[in-house]
Design an enzyme around this catalytic site. Structure first.
Site, short mmCIF file in Angstrom:
data_model
loop_
_atom_site.label_atom_id
_atom_site.label_comp_id
_atom_site.label_asym_id
_atom_site.label_seq_id
_atom_site.Cartn_x
_atom_site.Cartn_y
_atom_site.Cartn_z
N LYS A 76 0.91 -1.22 -0.38
CA LYS A 76 -0.16 -0.68 -0.12
C LYS A 76 1.05 0.90 -0.19
CE LYS A 76 -4.01 1.85 2.72
NZ LYS A 76 -4.47 1.69 3.51
N SER A 151 -9.72 1.45 2.76
CA SER A 151 -9.00 2.67 2.00
C SER A 151 -7.32 1.73 1.48
CB SER A 151 -7.57 3.26 3.01
OG SER A 151 -7.09 3.31 3.50
N SER A 175 -9.91 -0.47 6.91
CA SER A 175 -9.63 -1.07 5.75
C SER A 175 -8.78 -1.12 5.37
CB SER A 175 -8.60 0.18 5.47
OG SER A 175 -9.23 2.06 5.33
N1 GLN Z 1 -13.15 4.19 7.15
C1 GLN Z 1 -12.73 4.81 7.86
C2 GLN Z 1 -12.40 6.33 7.24
O1 GLN Z 1 -12.77 6.59 6.95
C3 GLN Z 1 -11.08 3.23 7.96
C4 GLN Z 1 -10.47 4.81 7.48
C5 GLN Z 1 -8.85 3.01 7.45
O2 GLN Z 1 -8.71 2.01 8.23
N2 GLN Z 1 -7.79 3.75 7.13
O3 GLN Z 1 -11.86 6.25 8.41
#
Ligand code: GLN
Length: 483
Positions: A76, A151, A175
């Site tokens: 990532k 994400s 994410s």
């Molecule tokens: N969807 C969550 C957010 O927008 C989690 C994102 C994540 O785990 N990085 O913060």
């Protein structure tokens, strides 16, 4: 060599069926030929990958190979990679080339794995759909006009499309698990402190945790064997031995107590997703497990608590991007204040700016007690719910997401609808416990994930439980039509 597994590639390399250089060339050519469909990669590091492959081939020839030696993976684009651009999918870091590796990237180098490049994500890991990337939206290989989740959407799409067999992700509120569920993968968020955060671009430091995204639980175990190490450079890293996560995959599940929290199956859950989830859970009864009804009474408070705590930490973490030291700087600033303001106004995307504003507000004098402190208290209540539950059961199961992958653009104008996506995943990060998503069937041709949660440092058990389902079913072996 699409649609294979890390375990198979490791075996092929060991047997000399192919060299790491051949494999790496193949993988990179395949990404170049097909990734225009998915947009899952931001940067390919071909030269470095081939050099790593050559080193791996020498290690294999010398009989010094570890299980991941020579296996191509992707990171990532939130993990700093020495000499390879690391952007966090933000304009503000568009040309940032780190002079060092994150601990996780370094551990994979030491294990002899080959990093072919950096995958797309929501900017600074803020999002649930991978639509908030400076480098464009990622497409779900199962349905090209649907989101892959976020994400870690680039890692998920790349593995689901068979472009790579394993990729790293990070999970601050879901994410790893949510994109794994949307793309039919195994994705594990380890216990907070199990995997080093050093050199991973910070979103919300008390919640962030890195983990693998793969097709199978066995592959996830192989990646965890590399990643889960104590690191003195991360003060929250746990000083404990790393088990061999592959050795317990076949442990019997007879007598396993599975908790089903009623709050995970209430209104808001798509009925077909509920049915698929229950169908997967029922498989465990045949393996000798027992289903136990439980309750996590404070679960519904996780969204407001998370969306105060995470932006608060983000507003602090992202203050370092000011144009002074590294990253983007605006053109011709008239003075220092103008440089700070315009650099940040031009460098960050809308969602990141929203969160910096929310976090700054929540931490400001007069509001701190009302928002931040209160959210921290709720966090403790949520944690206590889990501690209590694990006195009764060995693992907890439920859905990962309320519905399967949604269409691109369908939630972008409504941030609250997007935040509701995280209803089942956020509590796990607030409590700091480990959890994974494993394939659990399909609804209208789109994958559904089964959420398996465990007590602190029970990653080996979670992988064992997921692996047993993968032995009994073949959902995880299905391939999307787009490939
Ligand atoms: N969807 C969550 C957010 O927008 C989690 C994102 C994540 O785990 N990085 O913060």
């Amino acid at each position: 060599m699409p649609y294979t597994t890390i375990a198979q590639l490791s075996q092929g390399l060991k047997n000399g069926t192919f060299s790491s250089r051949e494999l790496t060339q193949d993988v990179i050519a395949d990404i170049k030929a097909r990734d225009h469909l998915y947009n899952s990669f931001i940067t390919l590091s071909e030269e470095q990958a081939l050099a790593q492959a050559d080193v791996a081939d020498q290690r294999i020839a010398a009989g010094e190979a570890a299980p991941m030696t020579g296996v191509p993976i992707a990171h990532k684009d939130l993990f700093c990679t020495q000499g390879v651009r690391t952007t966090a999918a933000s304009k503000i870091l568009e040309n940032f080339v780190p002079p060092y590796n994150s601990t996780v990237s370094q551990l994979f180098v030491d294990a002899g794995a080959v990093s072919v490049g950096k995958t797309n994500l929501d900017e600074f890991a803020m999002g649930s759909s991978n639509e908030h990337s400076f480098f464009g939206t990622v497409k779900n290989p199962w349905k090209l006009d649907a989101v892959p989740g976020g994400s870690s959407g680039g890692s998920a799409a790349a593995v689901a499309a068979g472009l790579i067999t394993g990729a790293t992700g990070t999970d601050t509120g879901g994410s790893i698990r949510q994109p794994a569920a949307f793309c039919n993968l195994t994705g594990i968020k380890p216990t907070y402190g199990r995997v080093s955060r050093f050199g991973i671009i910070a979103y919300a430091s008390s919640l962030d945790q890195a983990g693998p995204m793969t097709r199978t639980a066995e592959d996830a175990a192989m990646m965890m064997n590399v990643m889960a190490q104590f690191d003195p450079q991360d003060s929250t890293s746990m000083q404990m031995a790393t088990p061999d996560y592959t050795t317990s995959l076949n442990d019997s599940l007879a007598g396993l107590k599975i908790g089903l929290p009623k709050e995970f199956f209430e209104a808001g859950l798509n009925p077909q997703v509920a049915a698929a989830t229950m169908n997967a859970i029922k498989q465990y009864e045949a393996m000798g497990a027992e289903l136990v009804d439980i309750s996590l009474p404070n679960l519904q408070l996780c969204i407001p608590a998370y969306y105060v705590i995470a932006p608060s930490e983000a507003s602090s973490n992202l203050s370092r991007y000011d144009g002074a030291r590294y990253g983007y700087r605006c053109q011709d600033p008239v003075d220092l204040m103008d440089m700070y303001c315009r650099t940040r106004a031009e460098g960050f995307g809308e969602e990141v700016k929203n969160r910096i504003m929310v976090g700054t507000y929540a931490l400001s004098e007069g509001f701190y007690d009302a928002y931040y402190l209160k959210a921290q208290r709720i966090r403790r209540l949520i944690k206590n719910d889990f501690v209590k539950a694990f006195q009764q059961v060995d693992v907890i199961m439920g859905p990962v997401t309320p519905s399967p992958a949604f269409d691109i653009g369908s939630k972008t104008s409504d941030p609250v609808a997007m935040y509701l996506e995280d209803i089942y995943t956020l509590a796990i990060n607030l409590a700091g416990i480990p959890a994974l998503s494993t394939p659990a069937g399909f609804v209208d041709g789109l994958p559904v994930g089964l959420h398996i949660m465990g007590d602190y440092f029970s990653e080996a058990k979670l992988l064992n439980v997921a692996h047993q389902l993968q032995q009994a079913t073949d959902w995880h072996m299905q391939t999307p039509n787009s490939i």
